[in-house]
Design a protein around this motif. Structure first.
Motif, PDB file in Angstrom:
ATOM      1  N   ASP A 150     -18.039  40.212  21.585  1.00  0.00           N
ATOM      2  CA  ASP A 150     -18.036  38.692  22.242  1.00  0.00           C
ATOM      3  C   ASP A 150     -17.113  38.748  23.588  1.00  0.00           C
ATOM      4  N   HIS A 151     -15.841  39.339  23.225  1.00  0.00           N
ATOM      5  CA  HIS A 151     -14.775  39.285  24.523  1.00  0.00           C
ATOM      6  C   HIS A 151     -14.717  40.323  25.406  1.00  0.00           C
ATOM      7  N   LEU A 152     -14.942  41.446  25.038  1.00  0.00           N
ATOM      8  CA  LEU A 152     -14.920  42.911  25.897  1.00  0.00           C
ATOM      9  C   LEU A 152     -16.370  43.153  26.444  1.00  0.00           C
ATOM     10  N   PHE A 153     -17.489  43.268  25.434  1.00  0.00           N
ATOM     11  CA  PHE A 153     -18.498  43.675  25.899  1.00  0.00           C
ATOM     12  C   PHE A 153     -19.618  42.692  26.272  1.00  0.00           C
ATOM     13  N   GLY A 154     -19.269  41.498  26.221  1.00  0.00           N
ATOM     14  CA  GLY A 154     -20.106  40.317  26.701  1.00  0.00           C
ATOM     15  C   GLY A 154     -21.328  40.094  26.014  1.00  0.00           C
ATOM     16  N   PHE A 155     -21.707  40.723  24.769  1.00  0.00           N
ATOM     17  CA  PHE A 155     -22.778  40.448  24.202  1.00  0.00           C
ATOM     18  C   PHE A 155     -23.238  39.176  23.640  1.00  0.00           C
ATOM     19  N   ALA A 156     -24.537  38.577  23.651  1.00  0.00           N
ATOM     20  CA  ALA A 156     -24.641  37.370  23.418  1.00  0.00           C
ATOM     21  C   ALA A 156     -24.594  37.190  21.693  1.00  0.00           C
ATOM     22  N   GLY A 157     -24.792  38.007  21.110  1.00  0.00           N
ATOM     23  CA  GLY A 157     -24.666  37.912  19.720  1.00  0.00           C
ATOM     24  C   GLY A 157     -25.348  39.232  18.954  1.00  0.00           C
ATOM     25  N   ALA A 158     -25.911  38.993  17.894  1.00  0.00           N
ATOM     26  CA  ALA A 158     -26.269  40.430  17.092  1.00  0.00           C
ATOM     27  C   ALA A 158     -27.583  40.072  16.122  1.00  0.00           C
ATOM     28  N   ALA A 199     -12.914  44.026   7.969  1.00  0.00           N
ATOM     29  CA  ALA A 199     -12.074  44.051   8.883  1.00  0.00           C
ATOM     30  C   ALA A 199     -12.925  44.669  10.148  1.00  0.00           C
ATOM     31  N   ALA A 200     -13.517  45.877   9.687  1.00  0.00           N
ATOM     32  CA  ALA A 200     -14.312  46.501  10.818  1.00  0.00           C
ATOM     33  C   ALA A 200     -15.455  45.339  11.486  1.00  0.00           C
ATOM     34  N   LEU A 201     -15.960  44.679  10.787  1.00  0.00           N
ATOM     35  CA  LEU A 201     -17.067  43.717  11.223  1.00  0.00           C
ATOM     36  C   LEU A 201     -16.476  42.598  12.052  1.00  0.00           C
ATOM     37  N   GLY A 202     -15.176  42.207  11.398  1.00  0.00           N
ATOM     38  CA  GLY A 202     -14.467  41.190  12.287  1.00  0.00           C
ATOM     39  C   GLY A 202     -13.900  41.638  13.460  1.00  0.00           C
ATOM     40  N   PHE A 203     -13.602  42.870  13.594  1.00  0.00           N
ATOM     41  CA  PHE A 203     -12.851  43.410  14.716  1.00  0.00           C
ATOM     42  C   PHE A 203     -14.194  43.517  15.987  1.00  0.00           C
ATOM     43  N   SER A 204     -15.285  44.241  15.381  1.00  0.00           N
ATOM     44  CA  SER A 204     -16.314  44.663  16.016  1.00  0.00           C
ATOM     45  C   SER A 204     -16.964  42.831  16.724  1.00  0.00           C
ATOM     46  N   ALA A 205     -16.963  41.843  16.001  1.00  0.00           N
ATOM     47  CA  ALA A 205     -17.370  40.990  16.457  1.00  0.00           C
ATOM     48  C   ALA A 205     -16.641  40.204  17.856  1.00  0.00           C
ATOM     49  N   LEU A 206     -15.480  40.578  17.577  1.00  0.00           N
ATOM     50  CA  LEU A 206     -14.380  40.042  18.718  1.00  0.00           C
ATOM     51  C   LEU A 206     -14.523  40.896  19.884  1.00  0.00           C
ATOM     52  N   VAL A 207     -14.735  42.185  19.724  1.00  0.00           N
ATOM     53  CA  VAL A 207     -15.181  43.160  20.881  1.00  0.00           C
ATOM     54  C   VAL A 207     -16.629  42.683  21.613  1.00  0.00           C
TER      55      VAL A 207
END
Length: 679
Positions: free
Chosen positions: A537-545, A527-535
């Motif tokens: 991608d859609h909030l911080f605009g990071f290209a990946g990890a 859950a933490a990883l999934g929510f972080s991925a959304l943040v």
């Protein structure tokens, strides 16, 4: 006395750090073999800087003369060694490039930034109308060094500030926070000294990443242990007039949970020794050392300090002998009674919500970060890469390197040059029985297309009979690191789960409870990883990890998240011995809810400090772990696990003798039996 002896050694930890590529890569990777063989042809420490000059209207004769003069000046810069190549004009006539070989020397990689600064000053001096940038491996290394500049001080002071603020809010005392912070400071200094000794005499690999995480981990986990001990000590001070007796009982009751928690984290971290990546492998012993030293400080130094200063340190809310325990009417007692009304509905709804958050994993792109995506902001090396890509073949400055037996040099060169994605190949340089070749990529060296080209080159040169060819270079290094990180995740994640299960089974003397707790931890992690991925991608605009991101988050969340399981469930088991499983679950939550929440906030706050660094990989780890810890302490431990405890009742403790102990009916559990909480 121990601190006086170890303190000077702690200050030497930075000198023991190794941040060159070979200490990060897996030892058996093809790119690592290239780094070793390349020492025959050039200094293994040589790092090229690419100086790029751009004039959109077209390079003039004066610009060429200026760049040629710079080439002569670069050779006189301390740290520049070997032939400076260039200036090479772009086909479109709008840019020039110069390749400057840099050897850091005795100062190591930390001195690259100074050499790059000197080169940049020369290049920009008198460059009227010319855009000048320094990129390539040395430019990127210099910008990375700038991003990490002062990391130890920044992390330390920020972490201390976060811990102090949270402890002030938790204890509501202007003095009590001093003792945990002082103990954590002693623990950190001692841990750094221990890690330095391991690096110097036992071959432990330490880098900037593991040294930074050590600071956060010792302060975060150490303060967690302090919170648990202080909470139990304060509880016992209300029951015992003699503070020495109160501390003895507090250590007797809370000590096993603290020791088991630290042992779980330390053993979980040591599972990283199974990793292929040297950087990941080194992080395990560094973290485990920090946890063990932090534990020793919190069960020896802190109790001594607390007993010495007496009850006044809790001012203005001193725990008086015979006074009622506030937890009996606190928030978590009310939460427990609320959950007890419909425990099955509570855990089902909570699990569904966490499962929905886990769907964000579809957005997670943990395939490594390109150089341009690795920084928060756009440093000079990234701008320089973009300029190079506009005017030159994208792979200039970071070639693919092939080393093969000298007898097969021409066949290898032909296979190398015919590979799709390779723009040009240098003539072979033969030395010591080996041939050394470099090829220029058509694509940006950190792109997926370039990595695919490396695979094609490897397939082509490996087919040459008797060549024993190996392929390396910057792109190959990133590709091998990405694959090693994927291998490490697939191996270490199950290994950590098995270790955690065994420790929980031994501690709780049950099989059902460890299985249930591990399931909640895994659900919390996804859950933490999934929510972080959304943040991201859609909030911080990071290209990946980064490719190692899921593994690091898993190890920190699972190993540290088990802390809170242990804090809660050891108390629940203690109370279940007297009151039955369901009533014990409510009393255990009421007694530990505040300390678990406070501990989670402290740990989340310390990891959130990592997000202040201008490096995407650290910011992502800091955010994901901080969010995951808060989710774990506030929702998973306090609501989901309590609901499961209440629903399963005595079966949670199968096959121990507690499974045969009669439970009170749920209706009886809801009656406010405050005296039982104190007894």
């Amino acid at each position: 006395m121990l601190l006086a002896a170890l303190g000077p050694l702690a200050g030497k930890l930075n000198d023991a750090e190794k941040n060159d590529a070979s200490t990060w890569l897996p030892g058996n990777a093809e790119s690592t073999k290239v780094l070793d063989l390349a020492k025959t042809f050039e200094s293994s420490d040589t790092v090229p800087a690419v100086v790029v000059y751009e004039r959109p209207s077209g390079i003039t004769q004066a610009d060429r003369a200026k760049a040629a003069g710079d080439v002569r000046a670069f050779t006189g810069v301390h740290g520049v060694s070997g032939q400076v190549l260039g200036p090479v004009p772009a086909r479109d006539g709008k840019a020039l490039q110069v390749i400057v070989p840099i050897v850091p020397g005795d100062g190591g990689w930390a001195t690259i930034g100074q050499v790059v600064d000197d080169v940049r000053k020369i290049a920009r001096s008198g460059a009227a109308g010319l855009e000048v940038h320094v990129t390539g491996p040395a430019g990127i290394a210099a910008d990375s060094g700038e991003a990490f500049k002062g990391i130890d001080g920044t992390l330390l002071y920020s972490t201390v500030a976060v811990v102090v603020v949270i402890l002030l809010l938790t204890y509501r005392s202007p003095t009590l926070w001093l003792l945990p912070v002082l103990s954590a400071g002693v623990a950190l200094s001692s841990a750094q000294a221990v890690v330095y000794l391991l690096a110097k005499y036992a071959g432990l690999t330490v880098n900037a990443q593991s040294a930074g995480i050590l600071t956060v981990l010792v302060f975060g986990a150490g303060t967690d242990y302090a919170l648990l001990l202080v909470a139990r000590y304060r509880e016992e001070l209300r029951r015992h007039e003699d503070r020495h007796e109160a501390m003895a009982i507090a250590l007797h009751r809370a000590g096993p949970a603290i020791i088991a928690s630290a042992a779980t984290v330390a053993v979980g971290m040591l599972c990283l020794l199974a990793a292929e990546m040297n950087s990941t492998k080194g992080l395990g012993p560094v973290s485990a050392s920090g946890i063990v030293v932090g534990l020793l400080a919190m069960i020896t130094l802190l109790p001594a300090l607390l007993v010495i200063v007496g009850r006044w340190v809790f001012w203005p809310v001193r725990p008086k002998y015979g006074s009622p325990e506030p937890a009996e009417r606190g928030l978590w007692a009310r939460v427990g009674r609320g959950v007890a009304r419909r425990p099955r509905a509570v855990w089902l709804v909570t699990a569904v919500v966490l499962g929905a958050m886990s769907l964000g994993l579809a957005d997670l792109k943990a395939e490594g970060l390109a150089n341009k995506d690795s920084f928060i902001g756009k440093p000079d090396s990234v701008v320089g890469e973009e300029v190079l890509a506009r005017h030159f073949p994208a792979g200039v400055g970071q070639p693919v390197v092939v080393i093969a037996k000298a007898s097969a040099a021409e066949q290898v060169r032909d296979a190398f040059a015919r590979t799709p994605g390779i723009a040009a190949v240098t003539p072979p340089v033969v030395k010591g029985g080996y041939a050394y070749l470099q090829g220029t990529l058509d694509d940006a060296p950190d792109s997926k297309a370039a990595k695919a080209t490396v695979d094609r080159v490897r397939a082509a040169v490996h087919r040459v009979p008797g060549a024993d060819a190996v392929v390396g270079g910057g792109t190959a290094i990133n590709l091998d690191a990405q694959r090693a990180a994927r291998h490490d995740s697939n191996l270490i994640i199950p290994l950590v789960l098995v270790v955690v299960f065994v420790i929980l089974a031994l501690l709780l003397r049950a099989l059902v409870a460890p299985l249930v707790l591990i399931a909640t931890v895994v659900l919390s992690f996804t859950a933490a990883l999934g929510f972080s991925a959304l943040v991201f991608d859609h909030l911080f605009g990071f290209a990946g990890a980064d490719a190692s991101f899921p593994l690091f988050v898993f190890v920190f969340l699972v190993a540290l998240g088990i802390d809170y399981n242990i804090f809660l469930m050891t108390r629940v088991r203690e109370e279940a011995e007297r009151l039955g499983s369901r009533r014990g679950a409510l009393v255990g939550l009421a007694a530990t809810g505040n300390v678990i929440t406070s501990a989670g906030v402290v740990l989340a706050g310390t990891f959130a400090v990592l997000a202040t660094l201008p490096v995407v990989a650290f910011a992502e780890i800091g955010f994901a772990v901080a969010f995951g810890v808060l989710l774990d302490t506030i929702i998973v431990r306090s609501v989901l696990v309590t609901a499961l405890n209440l629903d399963l009742g005595r079966w949670m403790w199968w096959p121990s003798r507690l499974c045969g102990k009669r439970d009170l009916p749920v209706a009886d559990d809801l009656q406010p039996k405050e005296p039982a909480l104190v007894s």
